[in-house]
Design an enzyme around this catalytic site. Sequence first.
Site, PDB file in Angstrom:
ATOM      1  CD  GLU A  92      -1.345   4.401   0.018  1.00  0.00           C
ATOM      2  OE1 GLU A  92      -2.318   3.565  -0.491  1.00  0.00           O
ATOM      3  OE2 GLU A  92      -1.340   5.302  -0.001  1.00  0.00           O
ATOM      4  CD  GLU A 139      -4.167  -0.857  -4.662  1.00  0.00           C
ATOM      5  OE1 GLU A 139      -4.663   0.340  -4.383  1.00  0.00           O
ATOM      6  OE2 GLU A 139      -3.282  -0.998  -5.109  1.00  0.00           O
TER       7      GLU A 139
END
Length: 387
Positions: free
Chosen positions: A77, A81
């Site tokens: 991943e 964010e």
Amino acid sequence: MFKLNRATGVLLALAALIGFTTPAIAKPYKAAEIYSKQTYKYGRYEMRMQVAKGSGVLSTFFTYKNGSEQPGVFWEEIDIEIFGKNNATQWQSNVIIGTNRPTTKTEGVHTLPYSLGDGYHTYVLEWTPSYIAWFVDGTQVRRINGGQFVTSLTSPQDLRFNLWAANIAEWVGAWNPNILPVYQFVNYIEYKPWVAATNSFGTGWRDDFNSFDTNRWSKANWTFGENLADFEPNNVVVKNGTLVLALTREGQTGYTGTPPVDGGSTPAPSVFIEAESFNEVGGSVNVAGGVVGYIDAGEWFKYHNVNIPQAGTYRVEYKVASALNTAQFTLDKNGVGLGTISVPNTGDWGTYWVIQHNIYFPAGPQNLAIYANSGGFNIDWIKLTKI
């Protein structure tokens, strides 16, 4: 998007990941997520977003290898964010890998002098076989050259945008439902695949969100333990060429407003390099406190695959210190000197000045090096800004 609670050592699942999710269970708040139907690997991912502001809120783009959450499966991943707390002035870059739980992460938190929620900004993720780099508004903010966080990412991943509320106050801030509704606006996303033969990014696709492309995207309809909200398909809206992700109360889903217009103003492309992040070194330079020091004549250090976003002339700045009058170095590309600059006597070894010269660069990944013609200087960072 996972966060480790360091006090307890417990891995807290923070991503809307299918294997860790449960069907929506009528939580009092509703969030939004889209995910791609196809998977992608090495490439350049660019998007223009205006994110949500508010404590406890996250606006994100991330790539995820489906099935990573299953026991015994190697996790893959990459994250962008943006925190809504602190007026949306901070964001986190991260790579998550590993078969063991908790997984291995390399979180980096980046603070900007302005709010990412007051206008649109350009985010870029570059993922190649040799490096991963994150950019905001044309400036490279973080780069990982090689190592496990690059070489372990070998699987195609799907692409996801989401807006949600986390119950981890020490990470995202305390949740305050009085801020609702809040929205994340996405003007476009553009993908360019990595072409190994040319060591560059090729031609891919772009989604301007003039409609919701059901051949490319799906809408999430689940939740997970650390999410205070359910993902609700009605909170994904495309309007006026903008993807809108909404975070609302139950019974107040959707979006009926007018998305903010993207003014399109973006600072000049630039690249920022921490001096100590070199990939090769010749000599016995010292690295301490984020500075490369004790640089003597004939010593050098090289940075691999520095991506120049656009061809043109760049102002190249160096933050340097020296207590001598004779220090000098050359910026080198693949063994060819691009420009030589003298380091002034800044007063002592701990007093830093910024010096600069202008150099033309073609676009694309390039190997750059600092070569000391005469020694006696320290260097903190290098910045290239297109002029």
